[in-house]
Design a protein around this motif. Structure first.
Motif, PDB file in Angstrom:
ATOM      1  N   SER A 115      43.899  77.946   4.904  1.00  0.00           N
ATOM      2  CA  SER A 115      42.485  77.638   5.050  1.00  0.00           C
ATOM      3  C   SER A 115      41.880  78.520   6.135  1.00  0.00           C
ATOM      4  O   SER A 115      42.536  78.797   7.153  1.00  0.00           O
ATOM      5  CB  SER A 115      42.289  76.158   5.397  1.00  0.00           C
ATOM      6  N   ARG A 116      40.644  78.928   5.894  1.00  0.00           N
ATOM      7  CA  ARG A 116      39.965  79.825   6.837  1.00  0.00           C
ATOM      8  C   ARG A 116      38.465  79.668   6.632  1.00  0.00           C
ATOM      9  O   ARG A 116      38.001  79.617   5.502  1.00  0.00           O
ATOM     10  CB  ARG A 116      40.394  81.269   6.582  1.00  0.00           C
ATOM     11  N   PRO A 117      37.683  79.586   7.695  1.00  0.00           N
ATOM     12  CA  PRO A 117      36.237  79.446   7.528  1.00  0.00           C
ATOM     13  C   PRO A 117      35.625  80.697   6.914  1.00  0.00           C
ATOM     14  O   PRO A 117      35.988  81.817   7.268  1.00  0.00           O
ATOM     15  CB  PRO A 117      35.730  79.201   8.958  1.00  0.00           C
ATOM     16  N   ILE A 170      37.649  75.152   3.838  1.00  0.00           N
ATOM     17  CA  ILE A 170      37.431  74.110   4.843  1.00  0.00           C
ATOM     18  C   ILE A 170      36.397  73.096   4.372  1.00  0.00           C
ATOM     19  O   ILE A 170      36.522  71.891   4.622  1.00  0.00           O
ATOM     20  CB  ILE A 170      37.020  74.764   6.182  1.00  0.00           C
ATOM     21  N   MET A 173      37.969  70.144   2.329  1.00  0.00           N
ATOM     22  CA  MET A 173      39.166  69.501   2.861  1.00  0.00           C
ATOM     23  C   MET A 173      38.957  68.027   3.198  1.00  0.00           C
ATOM     24  O   MET A 173      39.929  67.284   3.349  1.00  0.00           O
ATOM     25  CB  MET A 173      39.632  70.240   4.122  1.00  0.00           C
ATOM     26  N   VAL A 185      45.652  77.096   9.442  1.00  0.00           N
ATOM     27  CA  VAL A 185      44.198  77.198   9.613  1.00  0.00           C
ATOM     28  C   VAL A 185      43.942  78.408  10.512  1.00  0.00           C
ATOM     29  O   VAL A 185      44.238  78.381  11.709  1.00  0.00           O
ATOM     30  CB  VAL A 185      43.606  75.916  10.234  1.00  0.00           C
ATOM     31  N   ALA A 188      40.179  79.713  13.647  1.00  0.00           N
ATOM     32  CA  ALA A 188      39.604  78.387  13.934  1.00  0.00           C
ATOM     33  C   ALA A 188      38.490  78.451  14.961  1.00  0.00           C
ATOM     34  O   ALA A 188      37.760  77.458  15.135  1.00  0.00           O
ATOM     35  CB  ALA A 188      40.712  77.453  14.428  1.00  0.00           C
ATOM     36  N   CYS A 191      35.128  77.428  13.631  1.00  0.00           N
ATOM     37  CA  CYS A 191      34.938  76.051  13.178  1.00  0.00           C
ATOM     38  C   CYS A 191      34.255  75.247  14.280  1.00  0.00           C
ATOM     39  O   CYS A 191      34.513  75.458  15.471  1.00  0.00           O
ATOM     40  CB  CYS A 191      36.283  75.399  12.850  1.00  0.00           C
ATOM     41  N   GLN A 195      34.327  69.993  12.385  1.00  0.00           N
ATOM     42  CA  GLN A 195      35.186  70.576  11.357  1.00  0.00           C
ATOM     43  C   GLN A 195      36.660  70.554  11.777  1.00  0.00           C
ATOM     44  O   GLN A 195      37.538  70.202  10.982  1.00  0.00           O
ATOM     45  CB  GLN A 195      34.748  72.013  11.058  1.00  0.00           C
ATOM     46  N   LEU A 199      39.792  68.727  10.047  1.00  0.00           N
ATOM     47  CA  LEU A 199      40.973  69.461   9.596  1.00  0.00           C
ATOM     48  C   LEU A 199      42.258  68.893  10.184  1.00  0.00           C
ATOM     49  O   LEU A 199      43.263  68.719   9.480  1.00  0.00           O
ATOM     50  CB  LEU A 199      40.836  70.936   9.981  1.00  0.00           C
TER      51      LEU A 199
END
Length: 263
Positions: A115-117, A170, A173, A185, A188, A191, A195, A199
């Motif tokens: 996961s990655r913004p 994200i 999730m 992740v 981060a 985020c 958020q 997570l």
């Protein structure tokens, strides 16, 4: 007829001479009217790996290159939740993904969740075509690079097709519980506090989560990133590992460490 007898006589004479000089020669290795002979396998060097002292493993050996990386790898091995903070080039993402692949290959987890913004670094690239994975592909390129370094791209695509490697935006999730998984992740620092709280609370049974980021390189507006605050509060929790890498842990070009010190 005479030519055939001459060949047989020459072969017998060659056999007798070789037997006196080198021992018994296996004439069955020769084919009549041919120069082809099977290679001997009873003695000498063999291509079998047991006769070669070099490392035969195809997968690269994962070795830390600094004290900070040693601490990070130890934390991942002994904690189910690890936060890795540090400047660019300290190997945060690579070590997290490498550990995820290692756990998947060893059967410790059933899948890898990445996961990655989806936040641009200062400029908007507009709408992207394709399905969800296609739209996220440019943002997840660093994770793909780390995966392809540990596994071939063919293997990565096969694992993604089987659902063993999952791309989890994200934004989607919330409400999930990630059991038997290794969650990474990345970035981060992009985020928000809310958020990150969402997570971190996705962690399920038999799972490990590694959150990486550099609080000094947030692409959000000042004061919006929640990584530094989250890390400071979780430092007091005994079963959570918080690793803060420094300039001495940078393993990229030496100029990167020099620039980080003055920029």
């Amino acid at each position: 007829m005479e030519a055939s007898m001459t060949k047989r006589s020459a072969l017998k004479r060659q056999t007798r001479e070789a037997s006196r000089e080198f021992g018994v020669l296996d004439t069955s290795q020769f084919i009549q009217d041919s120069k082809v002979r099977r290679l001997p396998t009873h003695a000498g060097w063999s291509p079998h790996p047991s006769n070669d002292e070099r490392d035969q493993a195809y997968l690269k050996t994962l070795k830390p290159k600094s004290d900070g990386q040693v601490e990070l790898m130890t934390m991942i091995d002994h904690h189910n939740l690890v936060l890795a903070l540090g400047p660019a080039g300290t190997g945060k993402t690579y070590l997290a993904v490498a550990k995820a692949v290692e756990a998947l290959e060893a059967g410790k987890v059933g899948r890898i969740v990445l996961s990655r913004p989806a936040v641009e670094a200062g400029e908007s690239i507009g709408f992207l075509p394709g399905d969800m994975e296609d739209k996220l592909a440019p943002y997840l390129r660093p994770l793909y690079d780390a995966l392809s370094d540990r596994l071939s791209m063919k293997r990565v695509k096969a694992l993604m097709a089987e659902g063993l490697i999952e791309i989890a935006p994200i934004g989607y999730m919330r409400g999930r519980t990630l059991n038997n998984a290794f969650i990474v992740v990345d970035e981060a620092q992009n985020c928000t506090y809310v958020q990150l709280k969402m997570l971190l609370t996705r962690l399920g049974w038999h799972s490990t989560m590694v959150v990486t980021g550099d609080p000094q390189q947030s692409d959000l507006l000042p004061g919006i990133s929640g990584l530094a605050d989250i890390a400071e509060k979780l430092t007091a929790v005994p079963d959570i590992g918080v690793v803060k890498l420094a300039e001495r842990d940078i393993v990229r070009h030496p100029l990167v460490a020099s620039m980080i010190g003055v920029l």
